[in-house]
Scaffold this active site. Structure first.
Site, PDB file in Angstrom:
ATOM      1  N   GLY A   1       0.819  -1.214   0.000  1.00  0.00           N
ATOM      2  CA  GLY A   1       0.000   0.000   0.000  1.00  0.00           C
ATOM      3  C   GLY A   1       0.851   1.262   0.000  1.00  0.00           C
TER       4      GLY A   1
ATOM      5  N   PHE B   1      -9.290  -9.008   5.961  1.00  0.00           N
ATOM      6  CA  PHE B   1      -9.977  -7.840   6.549  1.00  0.00           C
ATOM      7  C   PHE B   1     -11.021  -7.204   5.625  1.00  0.00           C
ATOM      8  CE2 PHE B   1      -5.589  -7.434   8.615  1.00  0.00           C
ATOM      9  CZ  PHE B   1      -5.969  -8.187   9.721  1.00  0.00           C
TER      10      PHE B   1
ATOM     11  N   LYS C   1      -0.818 -17.927  -6.733  1.00  0.00           N
ATOM     12  CA  LYS C   1       0.650 -18.017  -6.816  1.00  0.00           C
ATOM     13  C   LYS C   1       1.286 -18.056  -5.423  1.00  0.00           C
ATOM     14  CE  LYS C   1       1.347 -13.589  -5.675  1.00  0.00           C
ATOM     15  NZ  LYS C   1       2.356 -12.667  -5.216  1.00  0.00           N
TER      16      LYS C   1
ATOM     17  N   LYS D   1       1.128  -9.615   6.976  1.00  0.00           N
ATOM     18  CA  LYS D   1       0.389 -10.876   6.992  1.00  0.00           C
ATOM     19  C   LYS D   1       0.877 -11.787   5.874  1.00  0.00           C
ATOM     20  CE  LYS D   1      -2.286 -10.002  10.433  1.00  0.00           C
ATOM     21  NZ  LYS D   1      -1.835 -10.572  11.690  1.00  0.00           N
TER      22      LYS D   1
ATOM     23  N   GLN E   1      -0.074 -14.584   3.160  1.00  0.00           N
ATOM     24  CA  GLN E   1      -1.304 -14.929   2.428  1.00  0.00           C
ATOM     25  C   GLN E   1      -1.349 -16.380   1.965  1.00  0.00           C
ATOM     26  OE1 GLN E   1      -3.762 -12.796   2.371  1.00  0.00           O
ATOM     27  NE2 GLN E   1      -2.689 -10.958   3.016  1.00  0.00           N
TER      28      GLN E   1
END
Length: 364
Positions: A30, A112, A219, A311, A313
């Site tokens: 981000g 989230f 992926k 986090k 994934q």
């Protein structure tokens, strides 16, 4: 594939003045995207010159993270060492951040998304447009549910997706790379391309949006398998086989579970093979999976120790994929996806990853 579909002028229906952009999320990726957007809007009259960025408030050595970003123009926790443009404004209140936004850029961990959408639904402009950079999937009653589906259903806005071989620190350092925007409405995909493209961040727009998004999620599961191989010191040939078999499982999964048409050429875009390669050699999922083999610690412990609040994934996506495949009775057709899940969550020995692949449907 080029896009010439009638788009109903959705992008043109936005506000007459400059378009206000809000970035929903402020982690590693981000923040890298905030740097691109902040610099681009200064040069493009089509976009408002101030960019809001929603920041989940944290305390860093006694200072609020939003204060650090707004005064020092650096996300010291998630993208240290990278100066953000001074027109990117960190806002801790989500509803305040998205207020009056015409363009929403979603870049938060996929777990989230429900909470965030619930909080801002009804508080955004009716004609706002979104793009999701979120890599993950959800499951619905009919099997697969994409993150873009969740945003579209909850918020009633058109959503494009951006996925590609984009390790955030390298993008922030302005090293050359490519990415893929998948859209359902051509004008909207091209509008986001205008917002995001730079000389070193090159964008291709395709209309196979669901495949683009699925590549970005799946992926990470393959990268966990690649990390297991690295941890076991199995060498480059084995890792290449894992990457190829992983790609075949990604294609097969897309063809079974995507609602729309799946174009195999999309897997040759940056969102497909390129992202798969970079993630299997450079990403956090690979790194943590290698440590999982070498240390014997759990995935949860390693996430806390190694990722500084970011986090992971891959393991979570493998659990969602596993539930979808199990529901359809198809686990045996996806031995790599299944092995990654069983090793992460069911205590299966990591050394069995190879026996899972020796009888792969690709070889039968």
């Amino acid at each position: 594939r080029p896009l010439w579909r009638g788009a109903g002028g959705a992008a043109m229906a936005l506000s007459a003045g400059p378009l206000k952009v809000c970035i929903v999320g402020s982690g590693n990726w981000g923040s890298a995207v905030a740097k691109i957007i902040g610099n681009n809007v200064k040069k493009l009259q089509k976009f408002a010159s101030v960019v809001n960025m929603w920041v989940f408030e944290e305390n860093i050595n006694g200072r609020k993270l939003t204060d650090i970003i707004n005064k020092d123009h650096e996300n010291v926790k998630y993208l240290p060492g990278c100066k953000l443009p001074d027109n990117v404004v960190a806002i801790p209140n989500l509803c305040e951040a998205v207020q009056d936004a015409d363009l929403l850029v979603f870049v938060i961990p996929h777990q989230f998304i429900h909470k965030v959408c619930d909080e801002i639904t009804g508080r955004i402009r009716r004609k706002a447009l979104g793009i999701t950079l979120i890599k993950g999937i959800d499951e619905g009653p009919d099997g697969l549910k994409l993150i873009s589906d969740i945003i579209r259903e909850k918020m009633g806005i058109d959503i494009s997706v951006l996925m590609g071989a984009n390790i955030a620190n390298e993008v922030a350092a302005e090293k050359f790379c490519e990415t893929t925007i998948g859209c359902k409405v051509l004008e909207n995909g091209l509008l986001f391309k205008e917002l995001l493209q730079t000389p070193n961040f090159r964008i291709t727009v395709v209309d196979d949006a669901d495949t683009v998004e699925l590549c970005g999620a799946l992926k990470n599961v393959v990268a966990v398998g690649a990390g297991f191989c690295d941890g076991l010191c199995y060498g480059d040939n084995t890792k290449a086989a894992v990457i190829r078999l992983g790609l075949m499982e990604m294609i097969a999964f897309a063809k079974i579970f995507c609602k729309g048409q799946v174009c195999t050429a999309t897997f040759l875009e940056s969102c497909g093979i390129a992202d798969l390669i970079t993630t299997c050699y450079g990403g956090r999922n690979r790194r943590v999976a290698e440590a999982f083999v070498k240390t014997g610690k759990s995935i949860e412990e390693l996430e806390k120790e190694m990722l500084n609040g970011q986090k992971l994934q891959g393991p979570q996506t493998s659990a969602e994929v596993h539930r979808i495949l199990k529901q359809k009775g198809m686990l045996d057709k996806f031995p790599l996806f299944t092995a990654v899940y069983q090793i992460c969550y069911e205590g299966r020995s990591v050394k069995e990853i190879i026996s899972c692949l020796q009888s792969h449907p690709e070889h039968m």
